[in-house]
Motif scaffolding. Sequence first.
Motif, mmCIF file in Angstrom:
data_model
loop_
_atom_site.group_PDB
_atom_site.id
_atom_site.type_symbol
_atom_site.label_atom_id
_atom_site.label_comp_id
_atom_site.label_asym_id
_atom_site.label_seq_id
_atom_site.Cartn_x
_atom_site.Cartn_y
_atom_site.Cartn_z
ATOM 1 N N LEU A 22 -24.862 15.725 15.757
ATOM 2 C CA LEU A 22 -24.948 14.965 16.999
ATOM 3 C C LEU A 22 -23.572 14.452 17.424
ATOM 4 O O LEU A 22 -22.824 13.925 16.608
ATOM 5 C CB LEU A 22 -25.878 13.767 16.765
ATOM 6 C CG LEU A 22 -26.602 13.203 17.967
ATOM 7 C CD1 LEU A 22 -27.644 14.206 18.434
ATOM 8 C CD2 LEU A 22 -27.290 11.900 17.576
ATOM 9 N N CYS A 40 -38.255 14.310 17.552
ATOM 10 C CA CYS A 40 -37.006 14.917 18.009
ATOM 11 C C CYS A 40 -35.794 14.287 17.345
ATOM 12 O O CYS A 40 -34.670 14.712 17.531
ATOM 13 C CB CYS A 40 -36.883 14.812 19.528
ATOM 14 S SG CYS A 40 -36.567 13.139 20.096
ATOM 15 N N LYS A 42 -34.946 10.901 17.605
ATOM 16 C CA LYS A 42 -34.342 9.783 18.332
ATOM 17 C C LYS A 42 -34.348 8.492 17.528
ATOM 18 O O LYS A 42 -33.354 7.766 17.481
ATOM 19 C CB LYS A 42 -35.025 9.583 19.698
ATOM 20 C CG LYS A 42 -36.538 9.456 19.675
ATOM 21 C CD LYS A 42 -37.096 9.516 21.092
ATOM 22 C CE LYS A 42 -38.568 9.141 21.198
ATOM 23 N NZ LYS A 42 -39.498 9.996 20.471
ATOM 24 N N THR A 45 -31.821 8.677 14.752
ATOM 25 C CA THR A 45 -30.491 8.462 15.314
ATOM 26 C C THR A 45 -30.200 6.978 15.447
ATOM 27 O O THR A 45 -29.147 6.485 15.056
ATOM 28 C CB THR A 45 -30.397 9.139 16.700
ATOM 29 O OG1 THR A 45 -30.738 10.509 16.561
ATOM 30 C CG2 THR A 45 -29.009 9.008 17.280
ATOM 31 N N MET A 211 -33.208 14.427 23.730
ATOM 32 C CA MET A 211 -33.100 15.140 22.460
ATOM 33 C C MET A 211 -34.305 16.033 22.206
ATOM 34 O O MET A 211 -35.399 15.777 22.710
ATOM 35 C CB MET A 211 -32.976 14.151 21.284
ATOM 36 C CG MET A 211 -31.706 13.329 21.302
ATOM 37 S SD MET A 211 -31.649 12.150 19.946
ATOM 38 C CE MET A 211 -31.515 13.250 18.547
ATOM 39 N N LYS A 215 -31.303 17.801 18.256
ATOM 40 C CA LYS A 215 -30.085 18.106 19.017
ATOM 41 C C LYS A 215 -30.159 17.464 20.401
ATOM 42 O O LYS A 215 -31.245 17.225 20.927
ATOM 43 C CB LYS A 215 -29.954 19.618 19.194
ATOM 44 C CG LYS A 215 -29.605 20.341 17.915
ATOM 45 C CD LYS A 215 -29.224 21.774 18.280
ATOM 46 C CE LYS A 215 -28.428 22.425 17.207
ATOM 47 N NZ LYS A 215 -28.996 23.267 16.280
ATOM 48 N N ILE A 216 -28.977 17.217 20.969
ATOM 49 C CA ILE A 216 -28.949 16.712 22.333
ATOM 50 C C ILE A 216 -29.111 17.888 23.288
ATOM 51 O O ILE A 216 -28.380 18.872 23.204
ATOM 52 C CB ILE A 216 -27.623 15.990 22.620
ATOM 53 C CG1 ILE A 216 -27.526 14.740 21.745
ATOM 54 C CG2 ILE A 216 -27.515 15.617 24.095
ATOM 55 C CD1 ILE A 216 -26.253 13.961 21.935
#
Lengths: 362, 395
Positions: A22, A40, A42, A45, A211, A215-216
Amino acid sequence: MIEFKNVTKIFPESERPAVDNLNFKAESGELCVLIGPSGCGKTTTLRMVNRMAEATSGQILVNGEDIRSYAKEQLRRSIGYVIQSVGLLPHLQVNENISLVPKLLGWEKKRRNQRADELLTMVGLNPAEYREKYAHELSGGEAQRVGVARALAAKPKLLLMDEPFGAVDPLRRETLQKEFLELQHTLGISVLFVTHDLDEAIRLADKIVLMSYGKIVQSDRPEQLLAHPANEFVRQFIGADRALKRLGCFKISDHLKKSYVLQHSELGKNGTIGHKGTRPLWVVDRRNQLVGLIDSQSNNGAMIDFPTEYRQLNVQHTLKEALSRMLGMGISAVPVVDAQLQLIGEVRLSDIEKINQSGIDL
Amino acid sequence: MRLKATIHIDRVGMLGVIVGIASLLFPTLTLKANRVDGGVGYQLWEMPSSLSFILAIIISLIVMAGALTVLPQRRPIHLTKSAIGIAILLVCCALLVLTKPLVVPLGEAGRLSLASGLWLLAISGYILMESSLSSIALPTRWLMALRLLPAFMLIFLVTTGGLSHLAIMKEFMNNRSRLFQDLLNHLFLSFSAVTLAVIIGIPLGIIAWRRKLFERGVFTLVNGVQTIPSLALFGLIIAPLSLLSFRFPLLRSLGIKGVGNTPALIALTLYALLPIVQNTYTSLANIGRPVIDAGWGMGMNRHQMLTQIEIPLSLPILMSGIRTSLVQTIGNTTVAALIGAAGLGSFIFRGLGQASPDLIYLGVLPVIVMAITVDRLFGMVIRKISLPLHTEALS
């Protein structure tokens, strides 16, 4: 400011990385929303920022410093943290809950209590009424306000929020969002915000990071994301009504036009004035507050009364809300008022059309 | 006009009335010439005519209570019913005192034993009192005073010698010093076993909760122990322990033998484990992910987590585990007398051996009183510490 540099997280029991290489940056004072379908990455993160989850590789910088240069506890005490289930400690009163981090930081009791009262007021709860309550005596919305107050207690520069309004009913959620946005602007703090609710993201975000599978997919300002989806996944995610949603990103204040006004006392005996133009005329009373409109197309040119919500549109509202009102009454413009409900101008359908024609990919 | 009035029958009260009626069918007291005499049972109406007014009082109290159980249950009804319950208990006390003349002709060794009819009557009074007391909104202190009134009456009669003609009192006077010694030993053994169980059980509960790997193992073990009948467990421990004691003279010199307090302590500790392990586990599981998450997220360290979140939040459930364990152990310790452990069980087994029910009562009554006292005391403490938590799971 937060910066992710090549950050990857692989949980021991899984083969696929939860967060995969990321890279992104959120500026100071920005409200950055992480969004995407469930799973995903998030939340992971978000949790890597206060090291509730440790990154497998890569580097995370907060205000230019590697988060690993601090002890975990020290780092967490300097970052506000709000979760969906709030997690108020059931054996402590509201003010003790709010004072948790200050207490860990060794503040004196008097200062802690003072700060708790200050924060309660800030999140819209009366300190005298709420400071001695226990978590089970609060409604979901009240508990979440206390949760926000607790996160802000030690004046953090960065706030991490994991679906904070997800468990609140839709009506109160919107109030909470609006109040939180004001609070964030006053305090000028940076926020990293996780949600799966696109409307919430559009309403709050300075920047949306979308995301998928760790991945973004796309990271941009909300109106840019809605106008220029990077690929089919983004199109699917934001939906076919993106043009409409996008209008939610524009404030009326930037599109305010002069309006044509008529004093109520100037109307003829039968309430008409023989208005022949295509544009509606706003009728106001002596205090410059809206009474109704006159539209040559309908009601034989006689005045039509305004429903309440048509008298309350102000510059803080979005073009989406303005358009909805135009469609509701079938008119090509709507009046805008100030805090005293006095008419200050109007928004026109032609301007809204221009915005979507010029800026949006098909 | 409403033809059918709704009838609210107080079922618990009704049970009290039925037990009360049943009590009249059994002998109330047994008159014995001496300690080993089988004795003659007396029913209430066989008593001398000077005591017939007691029968009249008891019958009228039971009839009144019976009538009250089918009336709409309101506050005055509840009050009257509990008053009747207390009155029945006091009449029992009076009956004991007033029957003193019955033993006089039998001389010094003559005595009266309490028989089934009297126990049933007392139980009936207790049920009537409790069933209604809890429905009356009185301050806790007042309720407590009302509950203890018959008990105080009994204590007063015992200390003033009004009951010296009862067989149980005669046994008590003969065995006084032994009884106190056994009582202390009983308490000591029970508390030691529970203390050990706390020391072992809490870490086991924590391990079971932290490491899913151990969860099954720990619970199989502590549940398994519970399935072994207590007598069998006491017996099972004797053999290996005697073996050890013979192999290692050091153990023997420390007093560790196949029979006596050591095997009893081991068995009792094993039994006491389950409620403690179980409740430690439940109390930790009960804290909930969000609270733990918030604690870490606020920047608590391990120690702060333990003292500010885990201990205060798990204490009420943990304490109720210790409560269950202690009450259960006080009962189990009685059986431990079979393998030579000190305790009130020795009275019970002696009583069984000598066919002397009075000796059995002498052992059983203190056990019951101890268990109830411990239960109430823990209940009070638990209610105090769990006040803000609002945990419905706690009794």
